[in-house]
Design an enzyme around this catalytic site. Structure first.
Site, PDB file in Angstrom:
ATOM      1  N   PHE A 145       0.874  -1.186   0.000  1.00  0.00           N
ATOM      2  CA  PHE A 145       0.000   0.000   0.000  1.00  0.00           C
ATOM      3  C   PHE A 145       0.906   1.229   0.000  1.00  0.00           C
ATOM      4  CE2 PHE A 145      -2.327   3.467   1.964  1.00  0.00           C
ATOM      5  CZ  PHE A 145      -3.512   3.442   1.251  1.00  0.00           C
ATOM      6  N   ASP A 230       9.363   2.818   1.522  1.00  0.00           N
ATOM      7  CA  ASP A 230       8.168   3.530   1.981  1.00  0.00           C
ATOM      8  C   ASP A 230       8.038   3.262   3.477  1.00  0.00           C
ATOM      9  OD1 ASP A 230       5.589   4.161   2.802  1.00  0.00           O
ATOM     10  OD2 ASP A 230       4.620   3.391   0.999  1.00  0.00           O
ATOM     11  N   LYS A 259       2.715  10.076   8.529  1.00  0.00           N
ATOM     12  CA  LYS A 259       2.035   9.601   9.730  1.00  0.00           C
ATOM     13  C   LYS A 259       2.692  10.135  11.005  1.00  0.00           C
ATOM     14  CE  LYS A 259      -0.124   5.620   7.511  1.00  0.00           C
ATOM     15  NZ  LYS A 259      -1.492   6.120   7.496  1.00  0.00           N
TER      16      LYS A 259
END
Length: 404
Positions: A145, A230, A259
């Site tokens: 993702f 990532d 985040k």
């Protein structure tokens, strides 16, 4: 009318307004969150929830931490926004801090993880255009993702997204995680980069094998291919080290963060080496690149993570949480308890993840189920053992009802 009745009426009115005005993109429970502090959030009816989702690994210092609130207040009184055509002081300070703790040389700031990953893809293709004869293909992992823009949905390896919003952006190949034969066959003269999550978060908390990663690093070096990590979900202490790549002794060429870097304030970053400082004016940018409020937020949050040594603390608390889950494993038939630090997951004996999440919420606990049989836990990095014991207690009571 009592205060409780007034609260219920307010909630009903708010939910009606939400149904009438907010574009449907997700099934949300019929509650309206109003405030948060530490490990807890409260809804407009006054119900309290122990939060083990953490905004999907975002609220690394818990809800409304004083250090973030104070930093935003100070910066708001000085400079809220200025054109990204200019430097600002917290931008420079945060860039300097990130390069110092990461070992990279250059930083590009954004507002979301997808934006940081888009930046990484653009840089990789720029590299391919000028140094690899026009190579532009990027290999990612099945079940990965990387974000929700059209490009990042093309990069993402979720099977259910293959036909969604077609046609997809070309140039992305997906191979199974940790399958070296599939990876080595996919790499070719058109490959400019490989992009991986060191630990797949949304995919269910599955880590890259160390030996596989070592082979991949060598292959990328031999072929002149960039390796992109990532770390949108794993960076800034989440896995028990400041960056997940530290677990493997492997450094990528490009690193993306989001985040936890802002502790709840929208902020992301792409970091890279000096030799990849390749963009020309106009190649990359954005209205909120290096936005002063975001920079102040990131500086405060990352500074606090360092000051409190939260990566090491997260490793200890993660071990405690895993130990608690393992003590329940036989009774509730939990499977494949896994993860690093405070990015943890386990599988249920039956595909009742959504039901378990809903029942836990009724009991005052927020957990996440990224797939029907998987439960993911991402509490704040400063979660205490008392909070973990409270979580395990609620979880056990709900499991007794579902599987007792």
């Amino acid at each position: 009318m009592t205060m409780i009745d007034e609260g219920v009426r307010e909630t009903d009115e708010l939910l009606a307004e939400a149904e009438a005005s907010i574009l449907f993109t997700a099934k949300r429970p019929p509650v309206v969150m109003e405030r948060g502090k530490g490990m807890y959030v409260w809804d407009t009816d006054g119900n309290r929830y122990l939060d083990f989702i953490g905004g999907w690994a975002v609220t690394c210092l818990g809800h409304s931490p004083d250090v973030l609130k104070d930093a935003l207040e100070r910066q708001a009184s000085q400079l809220v926004n200025v054109s990204p055509a200019f430097y600002n002081k917290p931008m420079i300070e945060l860039a300097s801090l990130l390069t110092k703790i990461s070992g990279f040389d250059r930083v590009f700031f954004g507002s979301s993880g997808a934006e940081a990953n888009e930046s990484a893809i653009k840089l990789a293709r720029k590299y391919g255009a000028i140094r690899k004869g026009g190579a532009y293909e990027i290999i990612t992992a099945t079940n990965s993702f990387h974000g929700r823009t059209l490009a990042m949905m093309s990069a993402t390896g979720k099977a259910q997204w293959q036909q969604l919003f077609a046609p997809k952006l070309p140039g992305f190949l997906h191979v199974p995680l940790n399958d070296w034969e599939a990876m080595s066959q996919a790499i070719g003269p058109g490959t400019c980069a490989v992009m991986l999550e060191p630990v797949q978060g949304e995919g269910g908390v599955h880590a890259v094998d160390a030996d596989y990663l070592a082979q991949l690093r060598k292959k990328c070096d031999d072929e002149g291919i960039l390796l992109i990590f990532d770390e949108i979900q794993t960076g800034i202490g989440r896995t028990g080290t400041m960056f997940a790549f530290e677990h493997f002794g492997i450094r990528p060429d490009i690193l993306t963060l989001a985040k936890g870097i802002g502790g709840g304030f929208p902020l992301s970053a792409m970091l890279t080496k000096e030799e990849l400082n390749l963009f020309e004016p106009g190649d990359q940018g954005g209205t909120y690149t290096g936005q002063p409020l975001a920079m102040a937020a990131g500086l405060a949050v990352v500074g606090e993570v360092i000051r409190l040594n939260l990566p090491e603390y997260a490793a200890v608390q993660g071990d405690y949480l895993i130990s608690g889950l393992r003590s329940m494993q036989t009774k509730y038939k939990l499977e494949h308890i896994r993860g690093k630090g405070l990015l943890l997951a386990f599988d249920l004996p039956e595909p009742k993840g959504a039901e378990l999440v809903a029942d836990c919420m009724k009991e005052g606990l927020l957990i996440d189920s990224p797939s029907p049989r998987t439960i993911r836990l991402m509490p704040a990095l400063n979660v205490s053992k008392a909070h973990i014991d409270e979580m395990l207690g609620i979880f056990g009571r709900v499991m007794d009802r579902l599987w007792g």
